[in-house]
Design an enzyme around this catalytic site. Structure first.
Site, PDB file in Angstrom:
ATOM      1  N   ARG A 120       0.855  -1.167   0.049  1.00  0.00           N
ATOM      2  CA  ARG A 120      -0.239   0.198  -0.298  1.00  0.00           C
ATOM      3  C   ARG A 120       0.431   1.139  -0.068  1.00  0.00           C
ATOM      4  O   ARG A 120       0.626   1.816   0.823  1.00  0.00           O
ATOM      5  CB  ARG A 120      -0.856  -0.359   1.244  1.00  0.00           C
ATOM      6  CG  ARG A 120      -1.719  -0.735   1.806  1.00  0.00           C
ATOM      7  CD  ARG A 120      -3.257  -0.835   2.321  1.00  0.00           C
ATOM      8  NE  ARG A 120      -4.115  -2.217   1.630  1.00  0.00           N
ATOM      9  CZ  ARG A 120      -4.416  -2.806   2.419  1.00  0.00           C
ATOM     10  NH1 ARG A 120      -3.301  -3.140   3.815  1.00  0.00           N
ATOM     11  NH2 ARG A 120      -5.175  -4.226   2.230  1.00  0.00           N
ATOM     12  N   LYS A 142       4.046  11.602 -11.071  1.00  0.00           N
ATOM     13  CA  LYS A 142       3.085  10.544 -12.610  1.00  0.00           C
ATOM     14  C   LYS A 142       3.875   9.409 -12.098  1.00  0.00           C
ATOM     15  O   LYS A 142       4.599   9.578 -12.591  1.00  0.00           O
ATOM     16  CB  LYS A 142       2.197  11.374 -13.613  1.00  0.00           C
ATOM     17  CG  LYS A 142       1.569  12.095 -13.998  1.00  0.00           C
ATOM     18  CD  LYS A 142       1.754  12.776 -15.179  1.00  0.00           C
ATOM     19  CE  LYS A 142       0.017  13.870 -15.034  1.00  0.00           C
ATOM     20  NZ  LYS A 142      -0.057  13.882 -16.957  1.00  0.00           N
ATOM     21  N   GLU A 184      11.581  18.611 -24.703  1.00  0.00           N
ATOM     22  CA  GLU A 184      10.759  19.220 -23.082  1.00  0.00           C
ATOM     23  C   GLU A 184      11.684  20.122 -22.920  1.00  0.00           C
ATOM     24  O   GLU A 184      10.497  21.104 -22.177  1.00  0.00           O
ATOM     25  CB  GLU A 184      10.564  17.822 -22.222  1.00  0.00           C
ATOM     26  CG  GLU A 184       9.551  16.447 -22.584  1.00  0.00           C
ATOM     27  CD  GLU A 184       8.512  16.893 -22.859  1.00  0.00           C
ATOM     28  OE1 GLU A 184       7.523  17.524 -21.966  1.00  0.00           O
ATOM     29  OE2 GLU A 184       7.515  15.823 -23.427  1.00  0.00           O
ATOM     30  N   LYS A 226       8.617  23.520 -12.976  1.00  0.00           N
ATOM     31  CA  LYS A 226       7.463  22.371 -12.980  1.00  0.00           C
ATOM     32  C   LYS A 226       6.904  22.367 -11.138  1.00  0.00           C
ATOM     33  O   LYS A 226       5.424  21.417 -11.345  1.00  0.00           O
ATOM     34  CB  LYS A 226       8.280  20.898 -13.831  1.00  0.00           C
ATOM     35  CG  LYS A 226       7.419  19.350 -12.971  1.00  0.00           C
ATOM     36  CD  LYS A 226       7.169  18.541 -14.288  1.00  0.00           C
ATOM     37  CE  LYS A 226       6.020  17.599 -13.901  1.00  0.00           C
ATOM     38  NZ  LYS A 226       6.169  16.569 -14.936  1.00  0.00           N
ATOM     39  N   GLU A 236      -3.784  17.514 -11.762  1.00  0.00           N
ATOM     40  CA  GLU A 236      -3.779  18.099 -13.731  1.00  0.00           C
ATOM     41  C   GLU A 236      -5.613  18.300 -13.387  1.00  0.00           C
ATOM     42  O   GLU A 236      -6.051  17.227 -13.957  1.00  0.00           O
ATOM     43  CB  GLU A 236      -3.672  16.880 -14.290  1.00  0.00           C
ATOM     44  CG  GLU A 236      -3.135  17.465 -16.028  1.00  0.00           C
ATOM     45  CD  GLU A 236      -2.990  16.449 -16.446  1.00  0.00           C
ATOM     46  OE1 GLU A 236      -1.125  15.778 -16.272  1.00  0.00           O
ATOM     47  OE2 GLU A 236      -3.465  16.174 -17.639  1.00  0.00           O
ATOM     48  N   ARG A 240      -1.919  22.161 -14.707  1.00  0.00           N
ATOM     49  CA  ARG A 240      -1.360  21.013 -14.908  1.00  0.00           C
ATOM     50  C   ARG A 240      -0.675  20.667 -16.883  1.00  0.00           C
ATOM     51  O   ARG A 240       0.308  20.645 -17.794  1.00  0.00           O
ATOM     52  CB  ARG A 240      -1.096  19.811 -13.684  1.00  0.00           C
ATOM     53  CG  ARG A 240       0.163  18.735 -14.117  1.00  0.00           C
ATOM     54  CD  ARG A 240       0.499  18.083 -13.431  1.00  0.00           C
ATOM     55  NE  ARG A 240       1.586  17.150 -13.233  1.00  0.00           N
ATOM     56  CZ  ARG A 240       2.018  16.264 -12.560  1.00  0.00           C
ATOM     57  NH1 ARG A 240       1.886  16.212 -10.936  1.00  0.00           N
ATOM     58  NH2 ARG A 240       2.770  15.777 -13.064  1.00  0.00           N
ATOM     59  N   ASN A 244       0.954  19.475 -21.092  1.00  0.00           N
ATOM     60  CA  ASN A 244       0.606  18.989 -22.332  1.00  0.00           C
ATOM     61  C   ASN A 244       0.645  19.653 -23.802  1.00  0.00           C
ATOM     62  O   ASN A 244       0.383  18.855 -24.662  1.00  0.00           O
ATOM     63  CB  ASN A 244      -0.829  18.369 -22.249  1.00  0.00           C
ATOM     64  CG  ASN A 244      -1.234  17.166 -20.968  1.00  0.00           C
ATOM     65  OD1 ASN A 244       0.146  16.926 -20.588  1.00  0.00           O
ATOM     66  ND2 ASN A 244      -1.651  17.388 -20.285  1.00  0.00           N
ATOM     67  N   HIS A 247       1.195  17.328 -26.863  1.00  0.00           N
ATOM     68  CA  HIS A 247       1.001  15.929 -26.809  1.00  0.00           C
ATOM     69  C   HIS A 247      -0.515  15.041 -27.381  1.00  0.00           C
ATOM     70  O   HIS A 247      -0.403  14.441 -27.737  1.00  0.00           O
ATOM     71  CB  HIS A 247       1.187  16.062 -25.296  1.00  0.00           C
ATOM     72  CG  HIS A 247       2.405  15.819 -24.392  1.00  0.00           C
ATOM     73  ND1 HIS A 247       2.976  16.975 -24.471  1.00  0.00           N
ATOM     74  CD2 HIS A 247       3.147  15.293 -23.806  1.00  0.00           C
ATOM     75  CE1 HIS A 247       4.301  16.761 -23.626  1.00  0.00           C
ATOM     76  NE2 HIS A 247       4.841  15.888 -23.037  1.00  0.00           N
ATOM     77  N   HIS A 251       1.156  12.640 -28.905  1.00  0.00           N
ATOM     78  CA  HIS A 251       0.900  10.858 -28.745  1.00  0.00           C
ATOM     79  C   HIS A 251       0.516  10.379 -29.754  1.00  0.00           C
ATOM     80  O   HIS A 251       0.410   9.256 -29.593  1.00  0.00           O
ATOM     81  CB  HIS A 251      -0.603  11.080 -27.177  1.00  0.00           C
ATOM     82  CG  HIS A 251       0.855  11.992 -26.048  1.00  0.00           C
ATOM     83  ND1 HIS A 251       0.079  11.971 -25.010  1.00  0.00           N
ATOM     84  CD2 HIS A 251       1.688  11.576 -25.521  1.00  0.00           C
ATOM     85  CE1 HIS A 251       0.361  12.030 -24.151  1.00  0.00           C
ATOM     86  NE2 HIS A 251       1.893  11.392 -23.894  1.00  0.00           N
ATOM     87  N   HIS A 264       9.735  10.021 -27.230  1.00  0.00           N
ATOM     88  CA  HIS A 264       8.610  10.553 -26.935  1.00  0.00           C
ATOM     89  C   HIS A 264       8.639  11.842 -27.570  1.00  0.00           C
ATOM     90  O   HIS A 264       8.343  12.889 -27.851  1.00  0.00           O
ATOM     91  CB  HIS A 264       8.244  10.488 -25.482  1.00  0.00           C
ATOM     92  CG  HIS A 264       7.220  11.057 -25.043  1.00  0.00           C
ATOM     93  ND1 HIS A 264       6.222  11.084 -25.030  1.00  0.00           N
ATOM     94  CD2 HIS A 264       7.596  12.531 -23.966  1.00  0.00           C
ATOM     95  CE1 HIS A 264       5.633  12.020 -24.160  1.00  0.00           C
ATOM     96  NE2 HIS A 264       6.000  12.736 -23.540  1.00  0.00           N
TER      97      HIS A 264
HETATM   98  N1  GLY Z   1       4.462  15.062 -18.461  1.00  0.00           N
HETATM   99  C1  GLY Z   1       3.506  15.749 -17.355  1.00  0.00           C
HETATM  100  C2  GLY Z   1       3.134  16.415 -16.141  1.00  0.00           C
HETATM  101  O1  GLY Z   1       3.979  15.529 -15.588  1.00  0.00           O
HETATM  102  O2  GLY Z   1       1.986  16.170 -16.172  1.00  0.00           O
END
Ligand code: GLY
Length: 370
Positions: A120, A142, A184, A226, A236, A240, A244, A247, A251, A264
């Site tokens: 957990r 993430k 990035e 960031k 998000e 946040r 993107n 993206h 993506h 990427h």
């Molecule tokens: N890579 C995008 C984020 O961390 O929200």
């Protein structure tokens, strides 16, 4: 050494930016109680840095069990997570133990996912070894594995206890990987910091040739940005989403080519170029700013479109994206250098010509404002 705080109340942590791993052990000791650790790395990174990190951890009083996974996106699976759970159980890791992720985005996401779910949740530390993971995926919590029906579909928001960035490791990173991360980096300037954008315009060559001072300054600037975004919108729900930028199309390009054609950052760069054209066509972005954005994107390098790919396939992949809201496609579009806005009203008729222009045109055509 630069220290950047990610302020998230009881989940707050520090990002340390140093040249090497030296003094990593001392800092870990102040972040974690000494105990058992699972040191997760991949077949490329473990031979380069695994022993160094292991001995620093051992000198700091930790018991280390190394776990080496095959390199590449194919490792980001529940099956690989299961193998790591087995390694953790066999090595006797308990709730007081920790996971250490030494590698790029795949290792960080997978090891973070294992840490989030093993017993957990146990603490984890990120030691990112690619530019992309240093400025993006290691910060912000993430963590995920892929499902056969899509990337990153099984995951969590689970913050690390510490992120340690050793800039020297970039010297062993292939140039293509460096430039993928640079996409990035440039993104941060484009979405939220004209001063970072100017710094990159001025110091591109020094950054590109890994000048220590410039590299550290740029990575620190990205991490600060960031950290600011994550502190304001950890899960998000709003801000946040600006991360993107590039993206939505990026993506889709990756998915439509089965993740075999692009790195990427290469797909994100193509997505950012096309987002500039979408914004120019709608009058959201002036030509002067559009030209500046495209000029810096050109220095990173636009990857040629894959032969034989149809615009409809890219659109279909976009419509599958987990970030879409209901039936709507959400784009982050530039409105000035250092500024973006969310746009959720574009239709397939708006988007298809821009995708076609990329699939059939030349880089020169895409990288000018005409
Ligand atoms: N890579 C995008 C984020 O961390 O929200």
């Amino acid at each position: 050494m630069e220290t950047i705080k990610v302020p998230l109340k009881e989940r707050s942590y520090e990002i340390r930016i140093a040249h090497s791993f030296e003094s990593f052990g001392d800092v870990v000791r102040s972040a974690l109680p000494a105990g058992r650790t699972l040191l997760v790395s991949d077949e490329n990174v473990h031979p380069l840095y695994g022993d160094t990190v292991r001995s620093l951890l051992e000198q700091a009083g930790f018991h280390v069990t190394p776990a080496v996974i095959p390199a590449g996106e194919e490792s980001k699976t529940l099956a690989q997570a299961d193998a790591l759970y087995t390694a953790a159980i066999t090595a006797g890791l308990d709730r007081g133990s920790a996971v250490i992720a030494l590698g790029g985005g795949v290792v960080g996401d997978l090891a973070g996912f294992v840490a989030a779910t093993y017993m957990r949740g146990v603490p984890y530390i990120q030691l990112p070894t690619t530019l992309l993971s240093q400025v993006d995926s290691s910060v912000g919590g993430k963590v995920a594995v892929n499902h056969r029906l899509g990337k990153n579909l099984i995951g969590a928001f689970y913050q690390p206890r510490l992120v340690w960035i050793a800039t020297d490791v970039l010297r062993t990173l292939p140039v293509r990987e460096f430039l993928s991360g640079a996409a990035e980096v440039v993104k941060y300037g484009a979405i939220m910091s004209e001063s970072l954008f100017c710094l990159l315009e001025e110091k591109w060559e020094a950054f590109r040739s890994l000048d220590n001072r410039v590299l550290t300054g740029v990575i620190a600037a990205c991490c600060r940005l960031k950290a600011r975004v994550v502190a304001e919108d950890e899960r998000e729900q709003g801000l946040r989403a600006i991360l993107n930028f590039g993206h939505t199309i990026g993506h889709a390009l990756e998915a439509a080519t089965a993740y075999r054609y692009y790195l990427h950052g290469e797909a994100v760069l193509a997505g950012m170029v096309l987002a500039v054209h979408l914004a120019l066509a709608r009058g959201l972005l002036g030509r002067e700013d559009g030209a500046r954005l495209l000029k810096l994107f050109a220095r990173v390098g636009l990857k040629t479109a894959p032969p034989g790919l149809a615009a409809q396939e890219v659109l279909a992949a976009m419509q599958q994206d987990k970030k879409r809201v209901g039936e709507r496609l959400v784009f982050i579009l530039p409105v000035a250098v250092g500024q973006v806005r969310t746009c959720d009203y574009l239709t397939a008729e708006d988007i298809l010509p821009v995708i076609r222009r990329y699939l059939t045109g030349t880089a020169e055509d895409l990288l000018t404002c005409e």
